[in-house]
Scaffold this motif. Sequence first.
Motif, PDB file in Angstrom:
ATOM      1  N   LEU A 219       0.851  -1.187   0.000  1.00 33.86           N
ATOM      2  CA  LEU A 219       0.000   0.000   0.000  1.00 33.86           C
ATOM      3  C   LEU A 219       0.892   1.244   0.000  1.00 33.86           C
ATOM      4  O   LEU A 219       1.878   1.295   0.737  1.00 33.86           O
ATOM      5  CB  LEU A 219      -0.891   0.004   1.238  1.00 33.86           C
ATOM      6  CG  LEU A 219      -1.755  -1.246   1.449  1.00 33.86           C
ATOM      7  CD1 LEU A 219      -2.477  -1.167   2.784  1.00 33.86           C
ATOM      8  CD2 LEU A 219      -2.730  -1.412   0.312  1.00 33.86           C
ATOM      9  N   THR A 220       0.547   2.213  -0.815  1.00 35.59           N
ATOM     10  CA  THR A 220       1.296   3.467  -0.853  1.00 35.59           C
ATOM     11  C   THR A 220       0.326   4.638  -0.845  1.00 35.59           C
ATOM     12  O   THR A 220      -0.835   4.496  -1.219  1.00 35.59           O
ATOM     13  CB  THR A 220       2.182   3.570  -2.114  1.00 35.59           C
ATOM     14  OG1 THR A 220       1.355   3.510  -3.276  1.00 35.59           O
ATOM     15  CG2 THR A 220       3.215   2.469  -2.159  1.00 35.59           C
ATOM     16  N   GLY A 221       0.830   5.770  -0.415  1.00 33.43           N
ATOM     17  CA  GLY A 221      -0.006   6.960  -0.428  1.00 33.43           C
ATOM     18  C   GLY A 221       0.670   8.101   0.302  1.00 33.43           C
ATOM     19  O   GLY A 221       1.742   7.937   0.885  1.00 33.43           O
ATOM     20  N   PRO A 222       0.031   9.261   0.273  1.00 30.58           N
ATOM     21  CA  PRO A 222       0.603  10.421   0.962  1.00 30.58           C
ATOM     22  C   PRO A 222       0.643  10.191   2.472  1.00 30.58           C
ATOM     23  O   PRO A 222      -0.158   9.430   3.016  1.00 30.58           O
ATOM     24  CB  PRO A 222      -0.354  11.559   0.599  1.00 30.58           C
ATOM     25  CG  PRO A 222      -1.648  10.878   0.281  1.00 30.58           C
ATOM     26  CD  PRO A 222      -1.277   9.551  -0.312  1.00 30.58           C
ATOM     27  N   ASP A 223       1.584  10.844   3.127  1.00 25.85           N
ATOM     28  CA  ASP A 223       1.717  10.730   4.576  1.00 25.85           C
ATOM     29  C   ASP A 223       0.639  11.579   5.244  1.00 25.85           C
ATOM     30  O   ASP A 223       0.883  12.697   5.687  1.00 25.85           O
ATOM     31  CB  ASP A 223       3.118  11.187   4.999  1.00 25.85           C
ATOM     32  CG  ASP A 223       3.354  11.046   6.487  1.00 25.85           C
ATOM     33  OD1 ASP A 223       2.615  10.292   7.145  1.00 25.85           O
ATOM     34  OD2 ASP A 223       4.285  11.699   6.997  1.00 25.85           O
ATOM     35  N   ASP A 224      -0.578  11.035   5.276  1.00 30.74           N
ATOM     36  CA  ASP A 224      -1.699  11.729   5.905  1.00 30.74           C
ATOM     37  C   ASP A 224      -2.683  10.707   6.458  1.00 30.74           C
ATOM     38  O   ASP A 224      -2.456   9.496   6.378  1.00 30.74           O
ATOM     39  CB  ASP A 224      -2.370  12.700   4.936  1.00 30.74           C
ATOM     40  CG  ASP A 224      -2.977  12.021   3.716  1.00 30.74           C
ATOM     41  OD1 ASP A 224      -3.130  10.772   3.707  1.00 30.74           O
ATOM     42  OD2 ASP A 224      -3.315  12.726   2.753  1.00 30.74           O
ATOM     43  N   ALA A 225      -3.769  11.185   6.994  1.00 32.94           N
ATOM     44  CA  ALA A 225      -4.760  10.295   7.608  1.00 32.94           C
ATOM     45  C   ALA A 225      -5.351   9.302   6.610  1.00 32.94           C
ATOM     46  O   ALA A 225      -5.693   8.179   6.988  1.00 32.94           O
ATOM     47  CB  ALA A 225      -5.872  11.114   8.253  1.00 32.94           C
ATOM     48  N   SER A 226      -5.453   9.675   5.344  1.00 34.80           N
ATOM     49  CA  SER A 226      -6.051   8.761   4.359  1.00 34.80           C
ATOM     50  C   SER A 226      -5.221   7.485   4.216  1.00 34.80           C
ATOM     51  O   SER A 226      -5.769   6.395   4.051  1.00 34.80           O
ATOM     52  CB  SER A 226      -6.236   9.452   3.012  1.00 34.80           C
ATOM     53  OG  SER A 226      -4.993   9.719   2.392  1.00 34.80           O
ATOM     54  N   PHE A 227      -3.899   7.618   4.295  1.00 32.56           N
ATOM     55  CA  PHE A 227      -3.044   6.431   4.213  1.00 32.56           C
ATOM     56  C   PHE A 227      -3.280   5.537   5.430  1.00 32.56           C
ATOM     57  O   PHE A 227      -3.418   4.321   5.299  1.00 32.56           O
ATOM     58  CB  PHE A 227      -1.574   6.822   4.108  1.00 32.56           C
ATOM     59  CG  PHE A 227      -0.655   5.630   4.083  1.00 32.56           C
ATOM     60  CD1 PHE A 227      -0.537   4.863   2.937  1.00 32.56           C
ATOM     61  CD2 PHE A 227       0.058   5.258   5.204  1.00 32.56           C
ATOM     62  CE1 PHE A 227       0.288   3.738   2.916  1.00 32.56           C
ATOM     63  CE2 PHE A 227       0.884   4.147   5.192  1.00 32.56           C
ATOM     64  CZ  PHE A 227       1.000   3.393   4.043  1.00 32.56           C
TER      65      PHE A 227
END
Length: 68
Positions: free
Chosen positions: A7-15
């Motif tokens: 899993l990848t994504g921005p360093d925010d709550a959504s990740f």
Amino acid sequence: MKAYRFLTGPDDASFCHRVTAALNKGWALHGSPSLTFDEVTGKVVCGQAVVKDVPEKDYVPEMKLGEL
């Protein structure tokens, strides 16, 4: 079958919510999380590997791992 996803994504709550959702669907953390800085966007990107045992399925490349 043992399934693997990264899993990848921005360093925010959504990740964090994506990882939490995977854990609540039976996936388990695999290894440590990773962080990198994307110079183009100026944002930190997170990554976390997860695995899941799915005994009732046989692996085929066409399967959608996120739906397991």
